[in-house]
Enzyme design. Structure first.
Site, PDB file in Angstrom:
ATOM      1  N   ASP A  67      35.517  32.966  48.107  1.00  0.00           N
ATOM      2  CA  ASP A  67      34.458  32.405  47.264  1.00  0.00           C
ATOM      3  C   ASP A  67      34.529  30.882  47.253  1.00  0.00           C
ATOM      4  O   ASP A  67      33.512  30.185  47.338  1.00  0.00           O
ATOM      5  CB  ASP A  67      34.575  32.937  45.829  1.00  0.00           C
ATOM      6  CG  ASP A  67      34.532  34.454  45.769  1.00  0.00           C
ATOM      7  OD1 ASP A  67      34.279  35.084  46.815  1.00  0.00           O
ATOM      8  OD2 ASP A  67      34.757  35.009  44.685  1.00  0.00           O
ATOM      9  N   SER A  93      30.737  33.428  40.686  1.00  0.00           N
ATOM     10  CA  SER A  93      30.451  32.414  39.653  1.00  0.00           C
ATOM     11  C   SER A  93      31.705  31.653  39.220  1.00  0.00           C
ATOM     12  O   SER A  93      31.616  30.458  38.887  1.00  0.00           O
ATOM     13  CB  SER A  93      29.768  33.060  38.437  1.00  0.00           C
ATOM     14  OG  SER A  93      30.547  34.118  37.939  1.00  0.00           O
TER      15      SER A  93
HETATM   16  C1  GLA Z   1      36.435  38.654  44.646  1.00  0.00           C
HETATM   17  C2  GLA Z   1      37.509  37.651  45.031  1.00  0.00           C
HETATM   18  C3  GLA Z   1      37.434  37.327  46.519  1.00  0.00           C
HETATM   19  C4  GLA Z   1      37.415  38.583  47.373  1.00  0.00           C
HETATM   20  C5  GLA Z   1      36.367  39.563  46.848  1.00  0.00           C
HETATM   21  C6  GLA Z   1      36.398  40.880  47.578  1.00  0.00           C
HETATM   22  O1  GLA Z   1      35.180  38.072  44.777  1.00  0.00           O
HETATM   23  O2  GLA Z   1      37.368  36.463  44.289  1.00  0.00           O
HETATM   24  O3  GLA Z   1      38.518  36.484  46.886  1.00  0.00           O
HETATM   25  O4  GLA Z   1      38.689  39.171  47.421  1.00  0.00           O
HETATM   26  O5  GLA Z   1      36.524  39.819  45.463  1.00  0.00           O
HETATM   27  O6  GLA Z   1      36.064  40.679  48.901  1.00  0.00           O
END
Ligand code: GLA
Length: 390
Positions: A171, A126
């Protein structure tokens, strides 16, 4: 939720109709967690749950942002970004504004309304959705564009430098580059990507939200990053040519055993085996081999739970319950961990049984009950047509 619904909320809040609405999707990572920040591989999809940003350009040089999630409003002065109180959510937006300005984008005043159906803090990306959605709205308002990789990189910097969250790039890239009906294989070192068609004939993806929102994640996440860096430093003492955890083979971990304490050996074992699983899972997806994909999901969960130690009782319980249901190919925690969501790959006809099993065996045992919902692979963030459903 539709563009009209968020526009109506905007109008109630700001007394005008918005000029346009941006849809910015959340993500579910199918496999490859805690591999992005050491230059490894990940395989997320963007999902059909999004942050929506309704936007109107205004003349005065300030950006008013109302978050429907928190029912809070902030004002950012375009010419003096630094004056804002240090509210945690506002820093993501301050960062985006400051970094767009640093890129030479001539920003205007705006009214922005943030809402949507993506649960915040559930490990579904999010923060990245909010950053990318706001950045796209600000760019659209001044008729400018950034490439998907440049936009993702800018948003990650906003999160790292302003919100002080040392995340990787998964993300944000998922949010700017994903494609409906496809998974996105990302090489987080080169940032090269491949869209792999999801041919799930007779199967579907179900997210099960534990409802757990652990603040411990914020301190444990940076600790895992430091542990990975320490493991790499110890390994390069033995193999000076190794520049990244992605270049290590499993047999090299064994020959470095003397230089790694148990914790570091576990961490590096997770990263090395998880990278290998992502590449095998991508291959399984290309050939629609769902049983192999599901088995790799199960192995990934065990590795995240036992070696990387980022799971929790609620996640482990939901994973076990899901796997006990006939027709489930695989289940694993997804995202940063310590709460958040499980992703399950299951035959479509087993989903009612899966939902029933989760409610019967999980609900009432912890502080929060489980929320299962089906997800589809959605397109990257973009401006919505007036009457398109989200
Ligand atoms: C969070 C972080 C990502 C990644 C995940 C684990 O979502 O924002 O960059 O490291 O954890 O895979």
């Amino acid at each position: 939720m539709t563009a009209q619904m968020i526009s109506a909320e905007f109008a109630t809040c700001f007394d005008h109709q918005p000029d346009f609405v941006v849809r910015s999707p959340g993500r579910v990572n199918l496999i490859g967690d805690h591999t992005d920040y050491t230059g490894g591989w990940v395989l997320p999809i963007a999902i059909d749950r999004s942050v929506l940003v309704a936007a109107r350009v205004v003349d005065p040089p300030y950006i008013d942002v109302h978050s429907a999630y928190l029912d809070q409003r902030i004002r950012i002065l375009v010419d003096d970004v630094a004056t804002l109180p240090d509210e945690s959510w506002s820093q993501y937006i301050v960062g985006v504004v400051a970094l767009l300005k640093e890129c030479g984008i001539p920003l205007r005043g705006f009214e922005l309304y943030l809402g949507g159906d993506l649960p915040p803090g559930a490990g579904l990306g999010s923060s990245a959705s909010m950053e990318v959605g706001v950045a796209q709205a600000l760019l659209k308002g001044v008729d400018k564009r950034l490439s998907p990789v440049a936009l993702a990189t800018l948003c990650r910097r906003a999160e790292q430098e302003y919100a002080k969250s040392p995340c990787g790039i998964m993300d944000q890239l998922s949010c700017t580059l994903a494609r409906a009906e496809h998974a996105l294989l990302i090489d987080c070192q080169s940032m090269s990507t491949e869209h792999i068609r999801l041919k799930l004939d007779g199967a579907a993806l179900v997210v099960i939200d534990t409802g757990v929102r652990h603040s411990i994640a914020r301190s444990e996440y940076p600790r895992r990053r430091r542990e990975c860096a320490a493991a790499l430093a110890a390994i390069t003492d033995v193999y000076p040519s190794i520049a990244s955890l992605r270049d290590i083979r499993e047999d090299q971990i064994v020959s470095c055993a003397k230089h790694l304490d148990d914790t570091l050996r576990q961490r590096v074992t997770h990263v090395v085996t998880e990278n290998a699983r992502v590449l095998r899972a991508a291959e399984a997806l290309r050939s629609s081999d769902l049983p192999t994909f599901g088995r790799l999901m199960n192995e990934s969960h065990a590795s995240l739970s036992d070696d990387f130690e980022v799971s929790c009782d609620e996640l482990n319980d939901i994973v076990s319950i899901a796997r006990s249901v006939d027709g489930v190919y695989g289940a694993r925690m997804t995202g940063g961990g310590f709460g958040g969501c499980v992703i399950v790959l299951a035959s479509s006809d087993s989903i009612p049984k899966l939902v029933k099993a989760v409610h019967e065996s999980f609900d009432g045992r912890y502080a929060s009950d489980a929320t299962p919902f089906s997800v589809r692979a959605a397109d990257a963030a973009g401006v919505l047509d007036d009457d398109r459903d989200v």
